[in-house]
Design a protein around this motif. Structure first.
Motif, mmCIF file in Angstrom:
data_model
loop_
_atom_site.group_PDB
_atom_site.id
_atom_site.type_symbol
_atom_site.label_atom_id
_atom_site.label_comp_id
_atom_site.label_asym_id
_atom_site.label_seq_id
_atom_site.Cartn_x
_atom_site.Cartn_y
_atom_site.Cartn_z
ATOM 1 N N VAL A 135 0.855 -1.185 0.000
ATOM 2 C CA VAL A 135 0.000 0.000 0.000
ATOM 3 C C VAL A 135 0.893 1.236 0.000
ATOM 4 O O VAL A 135 1.635 1.475 0.962
ATOM 5 N N SER A 145 -10.027 1.873 -2.300
ATOM 6 C CA SER A 145 -8.964 1.090 -1.673
ATOM 7 C C SER A 145 -9.598 -0.059 -0.893
ATOM 8 O O SER A 145 -10.430 0.169 -0.013
ATOM 9 N N HIS A 203 -7.679 -2.476 0.698
ATOM 10 C CA HIS A 203 -6.620 -3.150 1.457
ATOM 11 C C HIS A 203 -7.097 -3.621 2.833
ATOM 12 O O HIS A 203 -6.505 -4.520 3.420
ATOM 13 N N LEU A 260 -6.295 -1.668 -5.301
ATOM 14 C CA LEU A 260 -6.797 -0.347 -5.641
ATOM 15 C C LEU A 260 -7.603 -0.480 -6.932
ATOM 16 O O LEU A 260 -7.161 -1.136 -7.877
#
Length: 768
Positions: A450, A477, A479, A487
């Motif tokens: 990230v 995003s 994550h 992404l």
């Protein structure tokens, strides 16, 4: 279905009669003497609350029902015709009970909420309302639906199948709508087979595993929009899947990496929402003339009229908001109807927008569990008529059944790739043509790590050209929930149409260039992605687009028209059939539950009609010993009472049936001269045996009445008093029962045969 709007998304401004029972008159006096004048007794199961506490509880439950889409103090339009007339005409108490059931179910949706549990919390006076409300809510899919082990794709073990259980249904499409409907129909006891053209389930909800299979990437529907009352939230809760709130902060960046100033951002956000407010007033003043005007045309005229967003910086920020609006509706503003584009705002789910950990495919696969699905079976033709339906798949294989449910996307209906024979009604064809079906595309990337701000879930990028305002305008995003540094860049509006023609490699380089422009000036190195995917939903022959919107010339009524069934044989579900929740994942799922209920009602109505038709063709003469045989295996029995019911679903509260009360003759026919009893026995040795013989009386009752008797008392004498006095049911002897209840007895026999047929293998008829 492509992802749902972000928290920055602008709030879209809204503009039976009962059969007669008969009495054996000669027994009236003896029965009255046996019953006496004692009033009937009921067990009071209501929790002891003060009037103030009960009022607070009622108000809280009403608010929960409101969040689920139910009016606080009135019936749903589709609810009224399904209720008995006395309840529908005076529904206040029913509504309180209904709201109580909804709140009880949502408090713990991990397991089914049986009617018996509700009865424990409601005064016995309202048992009939509990039966009506619980029956409606369960059949319509408002309670007792799900995907956990407590909700298998099969009828509950403790209940018999419905009267329509021998009916078969072919479901076209294994998206959320098709799977939800199939699962519900299987729980109702019907026979179901699902066809899916792809090699996977989910349709426009598609979680791909990228980065060596480690990262869950949403290429289709992604955000649970509004967790309050959302059925997807119920499924996630049943599966113990955590949800991640999409955080509110969404910074906007210029292409050179500069952050849009907070003052400017807030100022243009206010301008944008003010323009929408004025657009609402504009359509109100134009009345019918607004039907031919697009939302884009209206906003642009208002922008010029009020001289807003005149500088270059203001214009590009406003363009970003307009792109976000196009994303929300999967359509260009030049196509959206000024008059009706936001007709569903009043029903929008409240609460946070959320990501589901591990991807939405977890819900899809849970819905699939136990549901028979044939993959890579592209349906080419659906024939429907009075005798049933037949579905032809690519290659010529034909499947036949009683009914069919079509859940293909609106884009497929528009393309004409599925042929209907006979052709769909003109009204439905018109709705298909009028409604819009827009496009949203994505570039999904998995990075080694990230490199962006981990404290945000979204960020936006401005475009200098208005025609390209939707090109990579917003980044998601994932994550926090995907298992990798994921992404996703979104492409909306006109840019989404052009994106279909762009080479994936070129598109990826364009996205990376934007990211480097944003983060390079900050000293952040943007690595090459491990893997990337570009979607092409507009070129996918199984959808031809992303999700629906109301185009100029259309209205919310077209959603309702698209949802209409054809001759009780052909049904339709999907997000484009849900007027209240179009263009959403939960809208698709709810439409599937809705159609499952409609299919069940149609099958039951047809079963009743077929039974009546067959009854006219058969002799009304009862087989010898038919009444005695029925009660050899009663559907319900307690104390001296036993019951048999004519529905294949004995627990249906409206199911008519017969009650048999077994009494000793000596209880009813006491000798007038008690002192001479021993002398009578001496004179007639058989007298003692006769005194202790069972004497049977019969009555025509409903399942609801039988349940009231069962729950009223442990004393058979009080039960008999309740039956005859409170319920006004009259009793009959054997001969009268056979005479006046002949049709009912035949119906019960028929229902028993249907239950036996259900034990046979559930095969569909297949032709080659």
């Amino acid at each position: 279905m492509s992802p749902s709007p972000t928290p920055r998304r602008p709030p879209r401004r809204a503009a039976s009669s009962r059969r007669a029972s008969y009495d054996e008159s000669l027994l009236d006096a003896a029965l009255q003497a046996y019953l006496g004048d004692a009033p009937s007794r009921r067990i009071r199961r209501l929790r002891r609350l003060s009037a103030e506490e009960r009022q607070r509880e009622t108000e809280t439950e009403a608010l929960i029902a409101l969040s689920l889409g139910f009016p606080i103090d009135e019936l749903l339009p589709q609810e009224r015709p399904l209720l008995p007339a006395p309840i529908a005409d005076a529904p206040n108490d029913y509504i309180v009970v209904r709201n109580h059931i909804l709140a009880s179910w949502r408090a713990d949706p991990s397991a089914p909420l049986p009617r018996a549990r509700v009865l424990e919390t409601v005064a016995a006076t309202y048992d009939h309302l509990v039966a009506a409300a619980h029956g409606f809510l369960a059949r319509e899919g408002h309670i007792n639906f799900g995907v956990s082990a407590a909700f298998p794709a099969a009828p509950p073990a403790d209940s018999a199948p419905h009267g329509a259980a021998v009916a078969s249904v072919l479901v076209v499409g294994a998206g959320l709508a098709g799977l939800a409907a199939a699962r519900q129909l299987l729980r109702f006891g019907l026979r179901v087979l699902v066809f899916e053209g792809r090699s996977r389930p989910g349709g426009r909800v598609y979680t791909s595993r990228l980065g060596g299979g480690k990262a869950a990437v949403e290429l289709g529907g992604s955000v649970i929009t509004g967790i309050h009352a959302n059925p997807l939230g119920v499924l996630a809760r049943q599966l113990s899947i955590p949800l991640h709130k999409v955080r509110d902060r969404c910074p906007l960046y210029y292409p050179d990496g500069r952050t849009v100033e907070t003052r400017l951002d807030r100022s243009i956000d206010l301008v944008f929402n003010t323009l929408l407010d004025h657009a609402t007033r504009l359509r109100e003043s134009l009345n019918e003339a607004a039907e031919g005007i697009s939302l884009g045309e209206g906003i642009e005229k208002l922008r010029r009229l009020y001289h807003v967003a005149r500088t270059e910086e203001e214009r590009v920020v406003l363009d970003w908001h307009l792109a976000n609006l196009e994303f929300s509706n999967a359509g260009c503003l030049s196509e959206l109807s000024l008059a009706h584009w936001d007709q569903d705002d009043a029903y929008e789910m409240g609460g946070d927008h959320c990501f589901l950990a591990g991807g939405n495919s977890r819900l899809v696969h849970a819905l699939c569990d136990g549901v028979p699905v044939l993959y890579e079976k592209t349906v080419k033709r659906i024939e429907h008529g009075v005798d049933g339906v037949s579905v032809t798949v690519e290659g010529g294989q034909v499947f036949q059944a009683d009914m069919a449910l079509c859940t293909v996307p609106l884009g497929v209906l528009k393309s004409g790739s599925v042929v209907f024979d006979p052709e769909l009604p003109e009204q439905k064809l018109g709705a298909i043509q009028r409604l819009g079906f827009g496009l949203l595309n994505k570039v999904a990337m998995v990075f080694p790590h990230v490199f962006w701000d981990e404290e945000i879930d979204t960020f936006g990028c401005l475009n200098k050209e208005s025609s390209k305002r939707g090109k990579f305008f917003l980044f998601y995003s994932y994550h926090t929930v995907s298992g990798g540094a994921v992404l996703i860049a979104l492409v909306a509006g006109e840019a989404a149409l052009e994106f279909e023609k762009v080479d994936p490699v070129v598109a990826l380089h364009q996205v990376l260039s934007i990211l480097k422009g944003i983060y390079g000036p900050k000293g952040v190195t943007v690595p090459d992605p491990i893997q990337s995917v570009c979607t092409r939903w507009g070129s996918d022959p199984f959808c031809w687009g992303s999700y629906s919107h109301i185009r100029v010339g259309s209205s919310g009524a077209d959603y309702d028209i698209l949802a209409e069934s054809v001759n009780g044989r052909l049904f339709f579900a999907g997000e484009a059939t849900n007027r209240s929740y179009p263009a959403t994942m939960h809208g698709a799922l709810l439409s599937g539950l809705r159609e499952a209920s409609k299919i069940l009602r149609a099958a039951e109505s047809r079963a009743i009609f077929d039974h009546k038709k067959n009854s006219l063709q058969k002799s009304l003469r009862l087989p010898n010993g038919a009444l005695e045989d029925l009660f050899m295996e009663p559907d319900l029995a307690f104390g001296r009472f036993s019951f048999v019911f004519s529905s294949v679903t004995p627990d249906d509260p409206e199911a008519p049936g017969l009650a048999r009360i077994s009494l000793d003759k000596r209880l009813l026919l006491q000798p007038k001269d008690h002192g001479s009893k021993e002398d009578q026995k001496d004179q007639n040795p058989a007298a003692e045996k006769i005194d202790h013989e069972a004497f049977h009386l019969y009555a025509i009752v409903s399942r609801e009445q039988a349940d009231r008797l069962r729950l009223s008392s442990d004393d058979d004498k009080s039960r008999l008093a309740l039956l005859c006095k409170d319920l006004s049911v009259k009793l009959m002897g054997y001969d009268t029962t056979c005479d006046v209840g002949g049709d009912l007895i035949l119906s019960i026999l028929s229902a028993r045969k249907a239950r036996k047929r259900l034990q046979r293998p559930k095969n569909f008829k297949i032709s080659h």
